[in-house]
Design a protein around this motif. Structure first.
Motif, PDB file in Angstrom:
ATOM      1  N   ALA A 269       0.838  -1.216   0.000  1.00 22.44           N
ATOM      2  CA  ALA A 269       0.000   0.000   0.000  1.00 22.44           C
ATOM      3  C   ALA A 269       0.862   1.251   0.000  1.00 22.44           C
ATOM      4  O   ALA A 269       0.439   2.312  -0.470  1.00 22.44           O
ATOM      5  CB  ALA A 269      -0.925  -0.001   1.204  1.00 22.44           C
TER       6      ALA A 269
ATOM      7  N   ASP B 193       1.610   3.450  -3.017  1.00 25.98           N
ATOM      8  CA  ASP B 193       0.770   4.577  -3.396  1.00 25.98           C
ATOM      9  C   ASP B 193       1.500   5.865  -3.013  1.00 25.98           C
ATOM     10  O   ASP B 193       1.694   6.135  -1.822  1.00 25.98           O
ATOM     11  CB  ASP B 193      -0.574   4.466  -2.661  1.00 25.98           C
ATOM     12  CG  ASP B 193      -1.486   5.649  -2.934  1.00 25.98           C
ATOM     13  OD1 ASP B 193      -1.122   6.489  -3.764  1.00 25.98           O
ATOM     14  OD2 ASP B 193      -2.561   5.713  -2.308  1.00 25.98           O
TER      15      ASP B 193
ATOM     16  N   LYS C 240       0.660   8.875  -2.915  1.00 26.11           N
ATOM     17  CA  LYS C 240      -0.120   9.809  -2.091  1.00 26.11           C
ATOM     18  C   LYS C 240       0.003   9.451  -0.607  1.00 26.11           C
ATOM     19  O   LYS C 240       0.192  10.320   0.241  1.00 26.11           O
ATOM     20  CB  LYS C 240      -1.597   9.785  -2.521  1.00 26.11           C
ATOM     21  CG  LYS C 240      -1.894  10.961  -3.416  1.00 26.11           C
ATOM     22  CD  LYS C 240      -3.241  11.077  -4.024  1.00 26.11           C
ATOM     23  CE  LYS C 240      -4.466  10.545  -3.461  1.00 26.11           C
ATOM     24  NZ  LYS C 240      -5.622  10.636  -4.325  1.00 26.11           N
TER      25      LYS C 240
ATOM     26  N   SER D  17      -6.253   6.183   5.873  1.00 25.46           N
ATOM     27  CA  SER D  17      -5.367   7.352   5.784  1.00 25.46           C
ATOM     28  C   SER D  17      -5.495   8.207   7.038  1.00 25.46           C
ATOM     29  O   SER D  17      -4.496   8.711   7.568  1.00 25.46           O
ATOM     30  CB  SER D  17      -5.708   8.199   4.565  1.00 25.46           C
ATOM     31  OG  SER D  17      -5.595   7.447   3.409  1.00 25.46           O
TER      32      SER D  17
END
Lengths: 154, 497
Positions: free
Chosen positions: B10, B13, B15, B56
């Protein structure tokens, strides 16, 4: 304020607030027995308020031999800051949110001894506008309308 | 193992990776600013996380927690002012070492101890949280009620204040949680006819008030405090001699920190204090403690970072906050509509893996921040408070408003700022109030479900072995110290007679 009083007064205040909450809970509507899931809506707040009252009384009992624990006197800047927060709250409710932020930021800095005009302008003008625009653009936060916010929303 | 892999994947990613780097830096800035700590920082960041997805949002809050706790050591060593209360014991040896011209060595030891403590504890989090959550599969409402009650009883031991006042503050938090429309019956409670209070008092404005605005008022009482930055050479990693000297202390303190973190409501501050005392007790260099002993720095920093992973175990697995900052993370999860516990791991499969990977990256970033960025971050502390705190005020107010876009929430934040200041001034813990508020709805709901389950025969609660164990632990937490004192008194009297 006497030294003992400064120790017991907060506990008395807690007991009074809890007592008020306890009494207030009797104004809550009761639901028919067949709809009750456990207990009536007023029962739990009453239980908690009762615990607070009991703990406050225990605290008062412990405080019977309390020594001198009077907190230091608060400086002028503290009182000015509280006044500024009050003024800010009033402006938020009655005036314009952005204007209130401007007065709040610059006012706090002024109360704490900042006298440089460029710094006060940066805190009271630039920073609130930038933050409001940022929250509006990045998080789609819509601020309440007022004479300054209207200039932005049109 | 699969979860670790999916968590690490993950991080591919960009971002999410950027978010971790940005929040590590933001947390470091928060940690070095005296007055702002991990709890206040997480409270101020809470509004920003509500537009994010739950994973997040939790990553942001957990990273802020870790980096702010770590960064507290920078100011503790360089200006003798702990950036966070968890670093208060780091001052005792860090600053004397810095005054001797060895600030770089002190920061190097703090960085390595913090990173080690943090890494071990997130490993523990990864292993222990699912195990604890699996145990909780057997829990019904009575067990959850007893567990939540145990969590609340631990408020008695928070900080160094009076147990009674801490419990009163916690109980007021529970009472505040009853404000609004009762979800089970639809009856209004303490709303005063105000529509804005129908949904209850929001966590975010209260947290911003009691941690942000109250601290602003506290800062206004100490404007004359001056901070002097110690001149320093480059930060360097400890040599083999230093590592040999601190290794046992770091291991012991990591264990203590992780264990203290797991206990409900206890956090990094208590962990660092206990570890420091234990390090001094066991060290052959105990006479040097307080005069610049690197074991003292290592004990404090390993423990306070180890407490982070530990405190997230009961928070994520059971919904019982392991520390004040974990209570904010829990509030964030609940505001996102997530219910911590076994179902969280079942429904959000990659949840733990991503948090593990994020904290892993954040801990590794501490090395870069600690070694390369400490002198730069330390300069932030020289920003005058009369400029810094109006800006904190600005973000606090806009953050409080942004959640529900309600002016009433702004007034709630202001009111709780003043209330929080009065509480601190008179020895009531604002952390207890926050934890009471977060756990209040759960405790009422679970008690209600239990009473309904037993058809009104509430004493049946005491017939369930697991619930009974938690009730016993609650009594122990509340009366254990008094009982021991009483037994000692009686024993002494008997011996004397």
């Amino acid at each position: 304020m006497g030294t003992r009083l400064s120790t017991i007064l907060p506990l008395i205040a807690c007991a009074l607030i809890a007592g008020l909450a306890y009494g207030w809970s009797y104004t809550f509507k009761d639901v028919p027995p067949m709809l009750i899931r456990g207990f009536q809506p007023g029962a739990f707040p009453r239980l908690v308020a009762g615990i607070i009252i009991a703990l406050s009384l225990l605290g008062l009992w412990h405080a019977r031999h309390a020594g001198d624990d009077r907190p230091d006197a608060l400086p002028r800047e503290f009182h000015l800051s509280v006044l500024m927060l009050g003024l800010f709250g009033g402006l938020v409710l009655l005036g314009d949110f952005l204007f209130a932020l401007m007065i709040g930021c610059a006012g706090l800095a002024w109360c704490w001894g900042e006298r440089r005009v460029p710094v006060l302008l940066a805190l009271g003008l630039v920073a609130p506008v930038v933050v409001v625009l940022f929250f509006d653009a990045a998080f789609q936060v819509r601020f309440p309308r007022g004479f300054l916010i209207n200039l932005y929303y049109g | 193992m699969g979860d670790i892999l999916s968590g690490l994947l993950a991080l591919g990613d960009p971002k999410l990776l950027l978010l971790i780097v940005a929040t590590t830096l933001a947390g470091t800035v928060i940690g070095v600013l005296p007055g702002l700590n991990a709890t206040t920082g997480a409270a101020l960041m809470l509004p920003f996380t509500l537009t994010m997805d739950p994973i997040s949002a939790t990553v942001v809050l957990a990273t802020i927690y870790g980096s702010a706790t770590f960064a507290g050591a920078i100011t503790a060593i360089l200006i003798n002012t702990p950036g966070t209360s968890a670093s208060a014991t780091t001052c005792l040896d860090g600053y004397p070492l810095a005054l001797r011209g060895e600030a770089g060595r002190a920061l190097g030891v703090a960085t390595i101890a913090s990173t080690f403590g943090g890494l071990v504890s997130i490993g523990f989090l990864f292993v222990a949280a699912p195990l604890m959550a699996r145990l909780a599969y057997d829990f019904g409402p009575p067990e959850y009620f007893a567990l939540t009650l145990f969590g609340l009883s631990m408020l008695a031991t928070i900080g160094g204040g009076s147990a009674v006042r801490n419990l009163i503050a916690g109980a007021f938090g529970v009472l505040l949680a009853t404000v609004g429309v009762d979800l089970l019956t639809g009856v209004e409670r303490y709303t005063f006819g105000t529509h804005a209070l129908y949904d209850g008092i929001g966590f975010v404005p209260v947290m911003i008030g009691i941690f942000g605005i109250a601290e602003l008022l506290r800062q206004s009482t100490q404007l004359d405090q001056e901070r002097h930055l110690v001149a320093m050479s480059a930060v360097k990693l400890p040599g083999w001699a230093d590592i040999r000297r601190i290794r046992t202390t770091v291991l012991r303190s990591t264990g203590i920190g992780t264990f203290i973190g797991v206990l409900p409501a206890e956090g990094a501050t208590i962990a660092s204090m206990i570890s420091y005392n234990e390090a001094r007790r066991w060290s052959p260099n105990r006479d040097n403690f307080g005069n610049g002993e690197i074991e003292g720095i290592a004990a404090s920093e390993a423990a306070n970072n180890a407490a982070i992973g530990g405190s997230l175990v009961p928070t994520l697995a059971l919904g019982i906050p392991g520390s004040p900052t974990a209570a904010i993370i829990l509030a964030g999860l609940l505001t996102q509509g997530l219910q911590p516990g076994p179902m969280l791991f079942a429904e959000q499969g990659e949840f733990l893996g991503v948090i593990f990977a994020a904290l892993l990256v954040a801990n590794l970033l501490f090395i870069a921040v600690g070694l390369g960025g400490a002198p730069i971050f330390a300069r932030i502390t020289t920003i005058p408070v009369r400029i810094l705190w109006p800006l904190v005020f600005l973000f606090s107010i806009v953050g409080a408003y942004a959640i529900r876009q309600s002016q009433v929430d702004v007034i709630i934040a202001l009111a709780f700022g003043v209330i929080g200041h009065l509480m601190i001034r008179h020895g009531f813990s604002v952390v207890s109030l926050a934890i009471g508020l977060v756990l209040g709805a759960m405790v009422e709901q679970r008690l209600g479900q239990s009473v309904a389950m037993f058809r009104g025969e509430w004493w049946m609660l005491f017939t369930r072995p697991i619930a009974l164990t938690f009730f016993a632990l609650t009594l122990l937490a509340l009366f254990g110290a008094q009982a021991t004192h009483l037994i000692r008194k009686i024993t002494r009297k008997e011996i004397a007679s």
